[in-house]
Design an enzyme around this catalytic site. Structure first.
Site, short mmCIF file in Angstrom:
data_model
loop_
_atom_site.label_atom_id
_atom_site.label_comp_id
_atom_site.label_asym_id
_atom_site.label_seq_id
_atom_site.Cartn_x
_atom_site.Cartn_y
_atom_site.Cartn_z
N ASP A 9 14.20 -50.13 17.69
CA ASP A 9 15.28 -50.02 18.65
C ASP A 9 16.50 -50.67 17.99
O ASP A 9 16.36 -51.40 17.00
CB ASP A 9 14.88 -50.76 19.93
CG ASP A 9 15.93 -50.70 21.01
OD1 ASP A 9 16.69 -49.72 21.07
OD2 ASP A 9 16.01 -51.66 21.81
N ASP A 11 19.67 -52.01 20.02
CA ASP A 11 20.25 -53.05 20.87
C ASP A 11 19.22 -54.12 21.21
O ASP A 11 18.11 -53.80 21.65
CB ASP A 11 20.80 -52.43 22.15
CG ASP A 11 21.89 -51.41 21.87
OD1 ASP A 11 22.95 -51.50 22.49
OD2 ASP A 11 21.68 -50.52 21.02
#
Length: 213
Positions: A9, A11
């Site tokens: 991922d 963020d």
């Protein structure tokens, strides 16, 4: 355990920020938008119920997207560059799978040596003046279950895959047979702690290395 492909991922995993929330802060809309983001990442609201709403509120232009790209790099998580480099040296394929805005994530990916075609995120559409027009509404990453869809595509060509992330959408990778590593070094989420295959609280992303090599 060893994996052919390691997916991250962006963020609160590769970078300490939540990009959409920082764009909102820049427009004076932080509290309103951050509450929606948090509800989606905690599984209280579906991603599709907040995705378009947040962008309609913010309407990020090209300049805002470039600003966010610089912020992603400035706020890179401790150990991120070294971790990706170590994985690449060990012959691992690295992908970024994010519900974030692709044009803002690409410079961070480039810095980490991750090729553009390995960055799965949501494109922003601008008009000729660089003003916000829309986002790629067909993107699987703007709706719930999107990360599982991307992982399934990757697993058609690779036998073993791990997903590293902090939120509910990252847990979806398990539906595609991915090994899910919950990273709580930036934000701790109880849902992820409970459902991830392993959960790490270290501030450095390098903590994942013993679990993937």
């Amino acid at each position: 355990m060893s994996f052919d492909v390691i997916c991250f991922d962006c963020d609160s995993t590769l970078s300490r920020i939540e990009g959409i929330d920082e764009l909102a802060r820049r427009r004076g809309l932080f509290e309103q938008v951050a509450a929606l983001t948090d509800a989606a990442m905690n599984g209280e609201l579906s991603l599709e119920s907040v995705y378009g709403n947040r962008l309609e509120l913010i309407k990020p232009d090209r300049a805002a997207i470039d600003w966010l790209a610089d912020l992603y790099i400035a706020e890179m998580v401790e150990g991120a560059a070294e971790t990706v480099e170590t994985l690449r040296e060990n012959g691992k394929l690295i992908h970024i799978i994010s519900g974030g805005l692709r044009q803002s994530i690409l410079p961070l990916a480039d810095l980490l040596g991750i090729p553009e075609q390995h960055v799965h995120a949501v494109d922003v559409i601008f008009d000729e003046q660089g003003q916000y027009r829309d986002f790629a509404r067909h993107s699987p990453l703007a709706v719930s279950g999107g990360k599982a869809r991307i992982c399934r595509r990757l697993r058609m060509h690779h036998s073993s895959l791990a997903m590293v992330g902090d939120g509910k959408t990252d847990l979806e990778a398990k539906l595609a047979g991915a090994y899910m590593i919950g990273f709580g070094g930036v934000v701790e989420r109880s849902l992820v702690r409970e459902q991830a295959d392993i959960y790490l609280l270290d501030s450095s992303l390098a903590a994942i290395l013993p679990h993937v090599l």
